[in-house]
Design a protein around this motif. Structure first.
Motif, mmCIF file in Angstrom:
data_model
loop_
_atom_site.group_PDB
_atom_site.id
_atom_site.type_symbol
_atom_site.label_atom_id
_atom_site.label_comp_id
_atom_site.label_asym_id
_atom_site.label_seq_id
_atom_site.Cartn_x
_atom_site.Cartn_y
_atom_site.Cartn_z
ATOM 1 N N ILE A 4 9.149 -4.327 17.590
ATOM 2 C CA ILE A 4 9.442 -5.097 16.378
ATOM 3 C C ILE A 4 9.792 -4.155 15.236
ATOM 4 O O ILE A 4 10.777 -4.371 14.513
ATOM 5 C CB ILE A 4 8.235 -5.987 16.005
ATOM 6 N N ILE A 5 9.008 -3.099 15.081
ATOM 7 C CA ILE A 5 9.279 -2.149 14.004
ATOM 8 C C ILE A 5 10.604 -1.435 14.238
ATOM 9 O O ILE A 5 11.425 -1.299 13.318
ATOM 10 C CB ILE A 5 8.113 -1.145 13.878
ATOM 11 N N THR A 6 10.844 -0.990 15.464
ATOM 12 C CA THR A 6 12.068 -0.240 15.756
ATOM 13 C C THR A 6 13.314 -1.092 15.558
ATOM 14 O O THR A 6 14.243 -0.708 14.841
ATOM 15 C CB THR A 6 12.024 0.296 17.192
ATOM 16 N N PHE A 7 13.338 -2.263 16.193
ATOM 17 C CA PHE A 7 14.521 -3.111 16.084
ATOM 18 C C PHE A 7 14.667 -3.716 14.693
ATOM 19 O O PHE A 7 15.786 -3.922 14.211
ATOM 20 C CB PHE A 7 14.513 -4.195 17.157
ATOM 21 N N GLY A 8 13.544 -4.005 14.046
ATOM 22 C CA GLY A 8 13.611 -4.489 12.661
ATOM 23 C C GLY A 8 14.178 -3.431 11.731
ATOM 24 O O GLY A 8 15.017 -3.725 10.872
ATOM 25 N N LEU A 9 13.749 -2.191 11.917
ATOM 26 C CA LEU A 9 14.258 -1.096 11.095
ATOM 27 C C LEU A 9 15.747 -0.903 11.318
ATOM 28 O O LEU A 9 16.521 -0.782 10.360
ATOM 29 C CB LEU A 9 13.503 0.195 11.414
ATOM 30 N N ILE A 10 16.169 -0.898 12.578
ATOM 31 C CA ILE A 10 17.597 -0.731 12.878
ATOM 32 C C ILE A 10 18.402 -1.899 12.310
ATOM 33 O O ILE A 10 19.479 -1.710 11.723
ATOM 34 C CB ILE A 10 17.808 -0.594 14.405
ATOM 35 N N GLY A 11 17.875 -3.106 12.442
ATOM 36 C CA GLY A 11 18.569 -4.277 11.917
ATOM 37 C C GLY A 11 18.732 -4.230 10.408
ATOM 38 O O GLY A 11 19.817 -4.500 9.872
ATOM 39 N N PHE A 12 17.650 -3.890 9.715
ATOM 40 C CA PHE A 12 17.736 -3.807 8.254
ATOM 41 C C PHE A 12 18.669 -2.693 7.813
ATOM 42 O O PHE A 12 19.399 -2.828 6.831
ATOM 43 C CB PHE A 12 16.345 -3.609 7.639
ATOM 44 N N LEU A 13 18.652 -1.569 8.520
ATOM 45 C CA LEU A 13 19.544 -0.469 8.163
ATOM 46 C C LEU A 13 21.007 -0.843 8.397
ATOM 47 O O LEU A 13 21.882 -0.458 7.621
ATOM 48 C CB LEU A 13 19.181 0.790 8.953
ATOM 49 N N LEU A 14 21.286 -1.579 9.472
ATOM 50 C CA LEU A 14 22.652 -2.022 9.729
ATOM 51 C C LEU A 14 23.133 -3.019 8.673
ATOM 52 O O LEU A 14 24.330 -3.115 8.406
ATOM 53 C CB LEU A 14 22.769 -2.628 11.122
ATOM 54 N N LEU A 15 22.203 -3.758 8.083
ATOM 55 C CA LEU A 15 22.563 -4.678 7.011
ATOM 56 C C LEU A 15 22.800 -3.962 5.681
ATOM 57 O O LEU A 15 23.225 -4.585 4.719
ATOM 58 C CB LEU A 15 21.470 -5.739 6.835
ATOM 59 N N GLY A 16 22.495 -2.665 5.637
ATOM 60 C CA GLY A 16 22.724 -1.900 4.417
ATOM 61 C C GLY A 16 21.528 -1.846 3.480
ATOM 62 O O GLY A 16 21.658 -1.449 2.320
ATOM 63 N N THR A 17 20.367 -2.211 3.969
ATOM 64 C CA THR A 17 19.158 -2.158 3.158
ATOM 65 C C THR A 17 18.716 -0.705 3.012
ATOM 66 O O THR A 17 18.833 0.069 3.959
ATOM 67 C CB THR A 17 18.033 -2.975 3.841
ATOM 68 N N PRO A 18 18.224 -0.293 1.842
ATOM 69 C CA PRO A 18 17.727 1.081 1.705
ATOM 70 C C PRO A 18 16.615 1.392 2.713
ATOM 71 O O PRO A 18 15.906 0.488 3.174
ATOM 72 C CB PRO A 18 17.185 1.125 0.270
ATOM 73 N N GLY A 27 7.772 -3.145 8.854
ATOM 74 C CA GLY A 27 6.328 -3.034 9.029
ATOM 75 C C GLY A 27 5.602 -4.323 8.693
ATOM 76 O O GLY A 27 4.673 -4.743 9.405
ATOM 77 N N LEU A 28 6.028 -4.987 7.610
ATOM 78 C CA LEU A 28 5.426 -6.276 7.256
ATOM 79 C C LEU A 28 5.714 -7.339 8.312
ATOM 80 O O LEU A 28 4.840 -8.142 8.646
ATOM 81 C CB LEU A 28 5.941 -6.741 5.898
ATOM 82 N N ALA A 29 6.926 -7.347 8.842
ATOM 83 C CA ALA A 29 7.263 -8.315 9.887
ATOM 84 C C ALA A 29 6.394 -8.100 11.115
ATOM 85 O O ALA A 29 5.876 -9.062 11.701
ATOM 86 C CB ALA A 29 8.742 -8.196 10.247
ATOM 87 N N ALA A 30 6.203 -6.845 11.514
ATOM 88 C CA ALA A 30 5.351 -6.562 12.667
ATOM 89 C C ALA A 30 3.908 -6.957 12.393
ATOM 90 O O ALA A 30 3.223 -7.500 13.262
ATOM 91 C CB ALA A 30 5.432 -5.085 13.021
ATOM 92 N N PHE A 31 3.443 -6.717 11.172
ATOM 93 C CA PHE A 31 2.070 -7.069 10.818
ATOM 94 C C PHE A 31 1.874 -8.587 10.860
ATOM 95 O O PHE A 31 0.893 -9.079 11.413
ATOM 96 C CB PHE A 31 1.743 -6.520 9.436
ATOM 97 N N PHE A 32 2.833 -9.320 10.286
ATOM 98 C CA PHE A 32 2.700 -10.775 10.269
ATOM 99 C C PHE A 32 2.808 -11.367 11.671
ATOM 100 O O PHE A 32 2.096 -12.307 12.009
ATOM 101 C CB PHE A 32 3.754 -11.402 9.355
ATOM 102 N N LEU A 33 3.689 -10.829 12.508
ATOM 103 C CA LEU A 33 3.819 -11.342 13.867
ATOM 104 C C LEU A 33 2.595 -11.007 14.720
ATOM 105 O O LEU A 33 2.227 -11.762 15.615
ATOM 106 C CB LEU A 33 5.083 -10.802 14.526
ATOM 107 N N GLU A 34 1.963 -9.891 14.442
ATOM 108 C CA GLU A 34 0.769 -9.526 15.203
ATOM 109 C C GLU A 34 -0.429 -10.356 14.777
ATOM 110 O O GLU A 34 -1.212 -10.811 15.611
ATOM 111 C CB GLU A 34 0.457 -8.044 15.008
ATOM 112 N N GLN A 35 -0.592 -10.586 13.476
ATOM 113 C CA GLN A 35 -1.750 -11.317 12.973
ATOM 114 C C GLN A 35 -1.613 -12.826 13.141
ATOM 115 O O GLN A 35 -2.603 -13.519 13.321
ATOM 116 C CB GLN A 35 -1.980 -10.977 11.493
ATOM 117 N N GLY A 36 -0.400 -13.339 13.050
ATOM 118 C CA GLY A 36 -0.182 -14.779 13.211
ATOM 119 C C GLY A 36 -0.819 -15.572 12.086
ATOM 120 O O GLY A 36 -0.718 -15.219 10.910
ATOM 121 N N THR A 37 -1.513 -16.665 12.446
ATOM 122 C CA THR A 37 -2.117 -17.536 11.436
ATOM 123 C C THR A 37 -3.448 -17.001 10.921
ATOM 124 O O THR A 37 -3.957 -17.484 9.923
ATOM 125 C CB THR A 37 -2.335 -18.941 12.020
ATOM 126 N N ARG A 38 -4.000 -16.024 11.563
ATOM 127 C CA ARG A 38 -5.293 -15.468 11.143
ATOM 128 C C ARG A 38 -5.118 -14.248 10.253
ATOM 129 O O ARG A 38 -5.914 -13.318 10.272
ATOM 130 C CB ARG A 38 -6.147 -15.132 12.356
#
Length: 180
Positions: A4-18, A27-38
């Protein structure tokens, strides 16, 4: 989670995000997907403070600051003049002086980037004034700057000591062996 972190980072970088924003969002996306509703919101702040509350990792940017201060105060010029006095009489003396000055400076800074930023400017200026080619001057300065990571206190040594949780004082004698 690593995917999640690797592909999310590559995806955001390809979109031109700093880069910093891309790292944070993936990192936040991976944290939220790992923790879920708890999800525990105070734990986010606690993990962020734990990540930046590492004094050994603060030493690496301070190496670069020390190199810039030595460059501004003239210490690096005197150091290069000393190295030139030691080996400048040899054929290709400024190339040798470049390596000797980098070896001495490596014992003070420990970071190749600090060596290139601080002493590199002085070395390049002196070699160009002596008539060396720009390409040769840059090549030997870049090569001699890489002496720093093999000596103590080196950035890779500080990073590995910090990540592994070893005491930095006890392992410093081991880190000085490769350079000398």
């Amino acid at each position: 989670m690593t995917y999640i972190i690797t592909f999310g980072l590559i995806g955001f970088l390809l979109l031109g995000t700093p880069v910093a924003v891309s790292l944070g969002l993936s990192g936040l996306a991976a944290f939220f997907l790992e923790q879920g509703t708890r999800m525990n919101v105070p734990m986010i702040a606690q993990r962020m403070m734990y990540g930046i509350n590492n004094f050994l990792l603060l030493a690496i940017p301070l190496f670069i600051l020390a190199a810039r201060l030595m460059n501004t105060s003239g210490v690096t010029t005197r150091l290069f003049n000393f190295a030139t006095t030691m080996v400048g009489f040899l054929p290709g003396g400024l190339g040798h002086a470049n390596c000797v000055a980098s070896l001495i400076f490596a014992g003070m800074s420990g970071a190749a980037v600090a060596d290139a930023a601080g002493l590199g400017q002085v070395e390049l200026k002196a070699m160009e004034e002596a008539g060396y080619d720009r390409e040769f001057s840059v090549a030997i300065t870049a090569a001699s700057s890489t002496i720093a990571p093999s000596s103590r206190p080196a950035s890779p040594w500080l990073s590995s000591v910090s990540w592994l949780g070893f005491p930095s004082g006890g392992s410093s004698s081991v880190a000085s062996c490769p350079a000398w």
